[in-house]
Design a protein around this motif. Structure first.
Motif, PDB file in Angstrom:
ATOM      1  N   THR A 128      53.642  66.365  17.105  1.00  0.00           N
ATOM      2  CA  THR A 128      52.231  66.408  16.714  1.00  0.00           C
ATOM      3  C   THR A 128      51.629  65.006  16.693  1.00  0.00           C
ATOM      4  O   THR A 128      50.521  64.774  17.196  1.00  0.00           O
ATOM      5  N   GLN A 129      52.364  64.052  16.132  1.00  0.00           N
ATOM      6  CA  GLN A 129      51.872  62.676  16.055  1.00  0.00           C
ATOM      7  C   GLN A 129      51.648  62.090  17.442  1.00  0.00           C
ATOM      8  O   GLN A 129      50.591  61.482  17.709  1.00  0.00           O
ATOM      9  N   GLU A 130      52.618  62.267  18.324  1.00  0.00           N
ATOM     10  CA  GLU A 130      52.524  61.666  19.654  1.00  0.00           C
ATOM     11  C   GLU A 130      51.502  62.381  20.535  1.00  0.00           C
ATOM     12  O   GLU A 130      50.808  61.742  21.336  1.00  0.00           O
ATOM     13  N   LEU A 131      51.393  63.694  20.394  1.00  0.00           N
ATOM     14  CA  LEU A 131      50.387  64.427  21.168  1.00  0.00           C
ATOM     15  C   LEU A 131      48.988  63.978  20.774  1.00  0.00           C
ATOM     16  O   LEU A 131      48.128  63.735  21.637  1.00  0.00           O
ATOM     17  N   ASN A 132      48.736  63.867  19.472  1.00  0.00           N
ATOM     18  CA  ASN A 132      47.419  63.427  19.014  1.00  0.00           C
ATOM     19  C   ASN A 132      47.096  62.026  19.517  1.00  0.00           C
ATOM     20  O   ASN A 132      45.959  61.727  19.895  1.00  0.00           O
ATOM     21  N   ALA A 137      44.011  58.764  23.529  1.00  0.00           N
ATOM     22  CA  ALA A 137      43.979  57.788  24.620  1.00  0.00           C
ATOM     23  C   ALA A 137      43.362  58.371  25.875  1.00  0.00           C
ATOM     24  O   ALA A 137      42.686  57.670  26.627  1.00  0.00           O
ATOM     25  N   ASP A 138      43.586  59.671  26.115  1.00  0.00           N
ATOM     26  CA  ASP A 138      43.060  60.326  27.318  1.00  0.00           C
ATOM     27  C   ASP A 138      42.599  61.737  26.948  1.00  0.00           C
ATOM     28  O   ASP A 138      43.343  62.698  27.083  1.00  0.00           O
ATOM     29  N   PRO A 139      41.357  61.873  26.470  1.00  0.00           N
ATOM     30  CA  PRO A 139      40.842  63.173  26.027  1.00  0.00           C
ATOM     31  C   PRO A 139      40.865  64.241  27.114  1.00  0.00           C
ATOM     32  O   PRO A 139      40.889  65.436  26.804  1.00  0.00           O
ATOM     33  N   SER A 140      40.875  63.850  28.380  1.00  0.00           N
ATOM     34  CA  SER A 140      40.867  64.839  29.461  1.00  0.00           C
ATOM     35  C   SER A 140      42.130  65.700  29.459  1.00  0.00           C
ATOM     36  O   SER A 140      42.134  66.809  29.995  1.00  0.00           O
ATOM     37  N   SER A 147      47.540  74.688  22.463  1.00  0.00           N
ATOM     38  CA  SER A 147      47.185  74.120  21.163  1.00  0.00           C
ATOM     39  C   SER A 147      48.208  74.446  20.081  1.00  0.00           C
ATOM     40  O   SER A 147      48.939  75.435  20.158  1.00  0.00           O
ATOM     41  N   GLY A 148      48.213  73.612  19.040  1.00  0.00           N
ATOM     42  CA  GLY A 148      49.064  73.841  17.880  1.00  0.00           C
ATOM     43  C   GLY A 148      50.532  73.606  18.173  1.00  0.00           C
ATOM     44  O   GLY A 148      50.920  73.131  19.238  1.00  0.00           O
ATOM     45  N   THR A 149      51.374  73.971  17.208  1.00  0.00           N
ATOM     46  CA  THR A 149      52.813  73.778  17.386  1.00  0.00           C
ATOM     47  C   THR A 149      53.382  74.704  18.455  1.00  0.00           C
ATOM     48  O   THR A 149      54.519  74.496  18.893  1.00  0.00           O
ATOM     49  N   ALA A 161      53.457  64.622  24.830  1.00  0.00           N
ATOM     50  CA  ALA A 161      53.951  63.950  23.622  1.00  0.00           C
ATOM     51  C   ALA A 161      55.169  63.096  23.935  1.00  0.00           C
ATOM     52  O   ALA A 161      55.303  61.969  23.438  1.00  0.00           O
ATOM     53  N   ALA A 162      56.070  63.616  24.765  1.00  0.00           N
ATOM     54  CA  ALA A 162      57.276  62.862  25.122  1.00  0.00           C
ATOM     55  C   ALA A 162      56.927  61.602  25.904  1.00  0.00           C
ATOM     56  O   ALA A 162      57.506  60.532  25.674  1.00  0.00           O
ATOM     57  N   ALA A 163      55.984  61.724  26.829  1.00  0.00           N
ATOM     58  CA  ALA A 163      55.557  60.560  27.613  1.00  0.00           C
ATOM     59  C   ALA A 163      54.931  59.493  26.708  1.00  0.00           C
ATOM     60  O   ALA A 163      55.176  58.294  26.876  1.00  0.00           O
TER      61      ALA A 163
END
Length: 255
Positions: A128-132, A137-140, A147-149, A161-163
């Motif tokens: 969740t932290q990394e996805l947000n 950084a890139d809203p597109s 969405s969500g978990t 998120a991993a990237a």
């Protein structure tokens, strides 16, 4: 570790979608190059009678590696590569991570004791932290996610998120004396967090993994569950990781 050779002519590889793959069992968990190959592929929706209901295509570029080609055999692989590129992360480094974590299988491993799951084996909190952070950084990228978990079990979404986590790791290591961090360099960051990741990346090959990580608070029992013995050296650990990653091991994380 093998670095892919230089090709004289561009190539295009079309990979069938959703080929069966065998997972690579590991104890690893998420802790707190070469020629640029244009590729194309896509995803398929299969009906109850086995027929193809719909097909969507996607393209991605990245440093050619066996890990990248393995990720591209998954129906979500090309989108994951594109998502990594959008964050300026090398798709080969992302692919190396999913190969080590799950064999690029969308595993469901969450249980009463852990929320770690998915092709990139991330916990809910880290995911969740990394996805947000990536979406800020890139809203597109928001238009491509689940969405969500629930996105934890959508590999293309989890790949974002991993990237971002790999990007964080590479940036952190650069600030701590590691030039052009590779997939192997960032591996300990991905597993054991920032301070431990930097300590391993900067350690001598002859140092023991146990001594390096014990100094950061890890017990012998925890390390044993991650497949690390008290006698394994940093060099031996890096070599084992590189073997799993294949030709992606030396891929720079940042584009």
């Amino acid at each position: 570790m093998v670095v892919s050779g230089t090709c004289l002519h561009a190539q295009t590889i079309t990979v069938p979608n959703g080929l069966p793959q065998g997972p690579i069992p590991t104890y690893e968990e998420v802790g707190l190059g070469g020629y640029t190959l244009p590729t194309s592929g896509g995803t398929r929706t299969i009906g109850g009678d086995g027929s193809t209901v719909s097909t969507s295509t996607a393209t991605s570029t990245g440093t050619d590696s066996d890990a990248l080609q393995k990720m591209y055999t998954a129906s979500w692989g090309y989108q994951a590569g594109q998502n990594a590129e959008a964050l300026e992360v090398n798709p080969s480094a992302l692919a190396a991570t999913c190969v080590v974590e799950s064999g690029c299988e969308n595993l469901y491993t969450a249980n009463a004791n852990t929320s770690i799951t998915g092709a990139f084996q991330m916990s809910n909190s880290t995911y969740t932290q990394e996805l947000n952070k990536a979406l800020a950084a890139d809203p597109s990228l928001a238009s491509t996610i689940v969405s969500g978990t629930a996105g934890q079990q959508d590999p293309a979404t989890q790949a974002i998120a991993a990237a971002q986590y790999l990007k964080d790791g590479a940036t952190y290591l650069e600030k701590n004396g590691v030039s052009s961090p590779t997939a192997v360099d960032v591996r300990a960051y991905y597993n054991y967090g920032p301070a431990s990741g930097a300590a391993v990346a900067n350690a001598s090959d002859s140092d023991s993994m146990y001594s390096v990580l014990a100094s950061k608070g890890y017990s012998a029992d925890t390390l044993a569950k991650n497949g690390i013995s008290t006698t394994e050296t940093v060099g031996q650990w890096k070599s084992a990781v590189a073997t799993k990653m294949g030709t992606a091991a030396n891929a720079s994380v940042l584009l």
